[in-house]
Design a protein around this motif. Structure first.
Motif, PDB file in Angstrom:
ATOM      1  N   GLY A 192       0.844  -1.201   0.065  1.00 37.24           N
ATOM      2  CA  GLY A 192      -0.041  -0.018  -0.174  1.00 37.24           C
ATOM      3  C   GLY A 192       0.827   1.188   0.130  1.00 37.24           C
ATOM      4  N   LEU A 193       1.781   1.283   0.794  1.00 39.29           N
ATOM      5  CA  LEU A 193       2.971   2.280   0.759  1.00 39.29           C
ATOM      6  C   LEU A 193       3.613   2.395  -0.659  1.00 39.29           C
ATOM      7  N   THR A 253      -4.225   1.657   2.931  1.00 38.53           N
ATOM      8  CA  THR A 253      -2.767   2.469   3.074  1.00 38.53           C
ATOM      9  C   THR A 253      -2.520   3.150   1.874  1.00 38.53           C
ATOM     10  N   ALA A 254      -2.933   2.904   0.645  1.00 39.31           N
ATOM     11  CA  ALA A 254      -2.551   3.630  -0.632  1.00 39.31           C
ATOM     12  C   ALA A 254      -3.160   4.747  -0.464  1.00 39.31           C
ATOM     13  N   SER A 255      -4.379   4.925  -0.205  1.00 40.88           N
ATOM     14  CA  SER A 255      -5.423   5.944  -0.236  1.00 40.88           C
ATOM     15  C   SER A 255      -4.872   7.024   0.914  1.00 40.88           C
ATOM     16  N   ALA A 256      -4.390   6.659   2.093  1.00 34.64           N
ATOM     17  CA  ALA A 256      -3.927   7.274   3.407  1.00 34.64           C
ATOM     18  C   ALA A 256      -2.758   7.932   2.773  1.00 34.64           C
ATOM     19  N   VAL A 257      -1.847   7.237   1.972  1.00 42.54           N
ATOM     20  CA  VAL A 257      -0.495   7.912   1.661  1.00 42.54           C
ATOM     21  C   VAL A 257      -0.811   8.914   0.546  1.00 42.54           C
ATOM     22  N   VAL A 277       4.271   8.581   6.669  1.00 35.25           N
ATOM     23  CA  VAL A 277       3.860   7.421   7.466  1.00 35.25           C
ATOM     24  C   VAL A 277       2.986   7.987   8.813  1.00 35.25           C
ATOM     25  N   PRO A 278       3.537   8.906   9.759  1.00 37.29           N
ATOM     26  CA  PRO A 278       2.883   9.167  10.801  1.00 37.29           C
ATOM     27  C   PRO A 278       1.397   9.773  10.312  1.00 37.29           C
ATOM     28  N   ALA A 279       1.595  10.909   9.198  1.00 43.00           N
ATOM     29  CA  ALA A 279       0.075  11.396   8.891  1.00 43.00           C
ATOM     30  C   ALA A 279      -0.960  10.306   8.419  1.00 43.00           C
ATOM     31  N   ALA A 280      -0.530   8.988   7.682  1.00 41.83           N
ATOM     32  CA  ALA A 280      -1.277   8.287   7.194  1.00 41.83           C
ATOM     33  C   ALA A 280      -1.655   7.341   8.186  1.00 41.83           C
ATOM     34  N   SER A 281      -1.043   7.202   9.529  1.00 39.08           N
ATOM     35  CA  SER A 281      -1.178   6.099  10.375  1.00 39.08           C
ATOM     36  C   SER A 281      -2.612   5.640  10.818  1.00 39.08           C
TER      37      SER A 281
END
Length: 253
Positions: free
Chosen positions: A77-78, A136-140, A167-171
């Motif tokens: 996802g990342l 995960t992809a959407s969050a990144v 990573v912290p923002a998407a966690s």
């Protein structure tokens, strides 16, 4: 807020169980036992230990499948979120996996990997991984560009931007995807036991249905739902603790 949320959840459970009891007493079907009959069967399985023996088998593919899905799902996802080319190549695969009737793939998995633990772990993975990857992809992708641009203006390297900004923002969203993946993993674990080899809780469900012991069958199904709800609520509590400043709220709040 926590007390209000807990009360609403308990009220919801009381309504569902009351409706279940009434429907069993009407009855809506000869194969639909009352809530009290099902709970009596569940207590019997708890006291004789059969439910724990069953879950010892059911949890093996579930734990392995969820662990594999979490590790590789977050990594992929990342990668999808960071690379437009990689998203173009592999993103549609996970979108199709999430939308497709994956139960149809079980006979293929059995032909390739047999009826053992490997096939069951694969079923859990194909149920859980798409949810984790896509969240995960959407969050990144949705990490604010202004924050990344600010980091670049301070001469941050790509690795620092990834580890300290993205990573912290998407966690929080990644963790939410992990919760959804665990939920799908529970479905995959039981589906594999019903479709591949009747072991664990799936064996209790299949055998009870075959001898028309419907209270035991519903008790086993209820135990699965109860375990999933407890586990997901624990993950929710952990999420709220880890990302207290990013709490987006839930329907029950």
């Amino acid at each position: 807020m926590i007390n209000r949320s807990l009360l609403l959840k308990l009220l919801s459970a009381a309504i569902v169980f009351s409706a279940w009891e009434i429907a069993g007493r009407v009855p809506v079907s000869y194969a639909f036992p009352t809530f009290l009959e099902s709970m009596s069967s569940l207590l019997r399985m708890v006291f004789d230990g059969s439910i724990f023996v069953a879950y010892a088998e059911t949890l093996k593919p579930l734990v392995l499948g969820v662990a594999i899905s979490a590790f590789f799902g977050i990594a992929v996802g990342l990668w999808i979120g960071l690379s437009a080319r990689f998203e173009w190549l592999f993103g549609p695969i996970f979108i199709v996996m999430q939308a497709a009737p994956l139960a149809a793939l079980i006979p293929i998995l059995v032909m390739v990997y047999g009826i053992g633990l490997t096939s069951k772990v694969f079923v859990v993975c194909i149920m859980a991984m798409p949810v984790i990857v896509l969240n995960t992809a959407s969050a990144v992708r949705n990490t604010p560009d202004s924050i990344k641009d600010m980091a670049k203006s301070f001469l941050a390297s790509d690795r620092e931007i990834l580890t300290k900004i993205i990573v912290p923002a998407a966690s929080p969203v990644i963790f939410s995807g992990l919760r959804l993946g665990v939920s799908a993993g529970f479905i995959g674990a039981i589906l594999s036991e019903l479709k591949i080899t009747p072991t664990g809780v799936g064996d209790i469900i299949s055998f009870s249905r075959s001898i028309a012991d419907y209270p035991t069958m519903y008790a086993a199904i209820f135990s699965i739902i109860l375990l999933a709800v407890v586990f997901l609520n624990l993950l929710e509590v952990l999420e709220n603790y880890m990302f207290e400043g990013n709490n987006r709220g839930y329907v029950s709040d």
